[in-house]
Scaffold this active site. Structure first.
Site, short mmCIF file in Angstrom:
data_model
loop_
_atom_site.label_atom_id
_atom_site.label_comp_id
_atom_site.label_asym_id
_atom_site.label_seq_id
_atom_site.Cartn_x
_atom_site.Cartn_y
_atom_site.Cartn_z
N SER A 44 4.33 -2.92 -16.68
CA SER A 44 5.14 -4.09 -17.02
C SER A 44 6.42 -3.68 -17.72
CB SER A 44 4.31 -4.99 -17.95
OG SER A 44 5.02 -6.15 -18.24
N HIS A 94 5.93 -7.72 -4.56
CA HIS A 94 6.52 -8.98 -5.02
C HIS A 94 7.95 -8.71 -5.45
CE1 HIS A 94 7.22 -12.74 -6.98
NE2 HIS A 94 7.23 -12.22 -8.19
N HIS A 96 12.06 -10.78 -6.11
CA HIS A 96 12.83 -12.03 -6.14
C HIS A 96 14.06 -11.80 -5.27
CE1 HIS A 96 11.04 -13.84 -10.09
NE2 HIS A 96 10.12 -13.30 -9.33
N ASP A 119 8.96 -10.41 15.69
CA ASP A 119 8.48 -9.02 15.73
C ASP A 119 7.55 -8.71 14.56
OD1 ASP A 119 9.68 -8.15 18.06
OD2 ASP A 119 11.50 -7.44 17.07
N HIS A 168 9.37 -20.13 -6.79
CA HIS A 168 9.27 -18.80 -7.38
C HIS A 168 9.91 -17.79 -6.42
CE1 HIS A 168 6.31 -15.72 -9.41
NE2 HIS A 168 7.55 -15.26 -9.33
N TYR A 226 4.63 -1.64 22.17
CA TYR A 226 5.95 -1.26 21.68
C TYR A 226 5.87 0.09 20.95
CZ TYR A 226 10.19 -1.53 18.81
OH TYR A 226 11.38 -1.26 18.20
ZN LIG Z 1 8.10 -13.25 -9.76
#
Ligand SMILES: [Zn+2]
Length: 229
Positions: A44, A94, A96, A119, A168, A226
């Protein structure tokens, strides 16, 4: 095994910076060793430029830290919820990232407007509805995972490796953390293209199902052809 996974997760986190998907300490990547039942995740609030493999945090599926001196990313419970529910996934990212977040904030699915989208994502990229105040005030990060899981009630995480959390930002995944990063990069480009498409033609329709299926299925699943075999 875990040393390799730690290096892969570090590289994945750095790749998010290199690709312009994260600012400062936003965002996080993780990977799971299904064999060991352990997850490796970004610590973090640590600057990406200063992160070393040993800074990455190893936890079990209940979120108990088993290695690493730092606190895991606060989004860990969301990652754990997804690993528990989506057995096919090996890595989660994750961010933004700008354009994907724009769609998440607008609470709109990203329609499948073309073959770039098809695709990688077999249909519109889903957005989750806003969470109830009780879910936000409660175990927020875990509930975010539950919100995603509910939205995937009729969806297959193997053919839809991304979601937009309403208000979010996106979560992406894949069989490995590298694949999850790749999907996050493509999602951002698809979100950018889709925004420009609706700006140019607000009544634009999604591509026909046949074209969408052709492009998705030639790259994924048992009949994929492919690329190099
Ligand atoms: Zn977030």
């Amino acid at each position: 095994m875990l040393e390799t996974l730690r290096k892969q997760v570090l590289e994945a986190n750095l790749e998010l910076v290199n690709r312009g998907l994260v600012l400062y300490t936003f965002g996080n990547a993780s990977a799971i060793s299904r064999e060991d039942g352990l997850v490796v995740i970004k610590p973090s609030g640590v600057a990406y430029t200063e992160m070393k493999p040993e800074d990455l945090v190893v936890t079990d599926l209940e979120g108990r830290v088993v290695a690493g001196a730092l606190k895991p990313s606060s989004d860990l419970p969301t990652h754990l919820a997804l690993y528990k529910q989506f057995r096919v996934i090996g890595g989660i990212v994750h961010t933004h990232s700008h354009y994907a977040t724009v769609w998440a904030q607008a609470c709109r699915d990203i329609p499948c407007f073309g073959t770039t989208h098809s695709d990688y994502f077999h249909g519109p990229i889903p957005v989750t509805p806003n969470m109830d105040p009780s879910e936000i005030e409660g175990d927020y990060e875990w509930n975010t995972g539950q919100q995603i899981i509910r939205r995937f009630d009729q969806l297959d995480p193997a053919s839809m490796p991304a979601v937009l959390v309403g208000g979010h930002a996106p979560f992406c995944w894949g069989p490995t953390v590298e694949a999850a990063v790749h999907n996050a990069v493509i999602l951002e480009e698809v979100a950018r293209m889709a925004l420009h498409t609706v700006m140019l033609n607000p009544s634009c329709e999604p591509v026909p199902d046949a074209l969408r299926d052709k492009h998705f299925l030639r790259k994924h699943g048992p009949k994929a052809y492919y690329g190099q075999q």
